[in-house]
Design an enzyme around this catalytic site. Structure first.
Site, short mmCIF file in Angstrom:
data_model
loop_
_atom_site.label_atom_id
_atom_site.label_comp_id
_atom_site.label_asym_id
_atom_site.label_seq_id
_atom_site.Cartn_x
_atom_site.Cartn_y
_atom_site.Cartn_z
N HIS A 176 0.82 -1.20 0.00
CA HIS A 176 0.00 0.00 0.00
C HIS A 176 0.86 1.26 0.00
O HIS A 176 2.01 1.26 0.44
CB HIS A 176 -0.92 0.01 1.21
CG HIS A 176 -0.17 0.11 2.51
ND1 HIS A 176 0.28 1.32 3.03
CD2 HIS A 176 0.22 -0.83 3.39
CE1 HIS A 176 0.92 1.10 4.17
NE2 HIS A 176 0.90 -0.20 4.40
N GLU B 85 -2.34 -7.12 7.22
CA GLU B 85 -1.00 -7.05 7.74
C GLU B 85 -0.87 -7.78 9.07
O GLU B 85 -1.88 -8.10 9.73
CB GLU B 85 -0.57 -5.59 7.89
CG GLU B 85 0.87 -5.37 8.36
CD GLU B 85 1.93 -6.05 7.50
OE1 GLU B 85 1.85 -7.28 7.29
OE2 GLU B 85 2.88 -5.36 7.08
#
Length: 220
Positions: A11, A93
């Site tokens: 990201h 994550e």
């Protein structure tokens, strides 16, 4: 039929990447992109567009806000070549607990670096090995999708720093010791896995290595 390429991206820059203090008051999954991050995401979309050319792509996206925002901005460049997209919590994550102070995060990171990123389990969170187990499940699902005759030439995976490294570790069967030497990808950095002339997947993007980190850098 297997896709010609698997493209992974971390990201773009989030508010957590520039100010650790936000982790004490905003849930990790809710952190948004910075303005710089939005530009990084747009550039990443153009880069992926150049890689796939006129071929089509299916996207898999972590459901966390910064990854969804990254993908949304990238998709502006992909347009009609993006045939499908889906969110998958397996791509989230590594869990670093919740509402931790800067001091606590620094202490955890020191312990993690001393013990090893793969096996150290964050208090109230996960270890790299836990993320590895999730990636095994994700790859099982991905391989099932690959058997569909209508699957496009490209698979795009929008995820996070640790998750991306663990994906590569599982996909290419890296050892834990080798994994520990791989540096974290930059925000918005793209990794291209591509079939060679023998039909074997190879990583076209060079890895960066850093045997020891002497400064705090969260992998999220």
């Amino acid at each position: 039929m297997k896709p010609k390429r698997i493209i992974l991206i971390r990201h773009a820059e989030s508010i957590g990447n520039v100010d650790m203090a936000v982790y004490s008051k905003i849930p990790d999954y809710a952190l948004e992109l910075t303005e710089k991050g939005r530009e990084q995401a747009r550039r990443a979309g153009k880069a992926v567009s150049a890689v796939i050319g006129t071929t089509r792509v299916k996207a898999y996206v972590s459901p966390w806000k910064r990854t969804r925002q990254t993908f949304q901005l990238m998709s502006e460049s992909l347009k009609e070549r993006l045939v499908d997209s889906s969110e998958d919590p397996l791509l989230r994550e590594q869990d670093w607990g919740y509402f931790s102070s800067v001091e606590e995060l620094l202490r955890i990171n020191r312990e993690r670096e001393a013990y090893g990123q793969f096996y150290y389990r964050v208090p109230r969170g996960e270890s790299g090995a836990d993320v590895y187990q999730r990636m095994c499940l994700f790859l099982d699902s991905l391989n099932r999708d690959f058997t569909r005759p209508e699957f496009p030439d490209n698979a795009l995976i929008v995820t996070h720093g640790m998750a991306l490294r663990v994906f590569l570790c599982r996909f290419f069967k890296y050892s834990v010791e080798y994994f520990e030497t791989i540096d974290n990808p930059d925000n918005g950095e793209i990794f291209v896995i591509e079939q060679n002339s023998f039909g074997h997947y190879v990583l076209r993007t060079p890895l960066r290595f850093q045997p020891y980190r002497d400064k705090f850098e969260m992998a999220v």
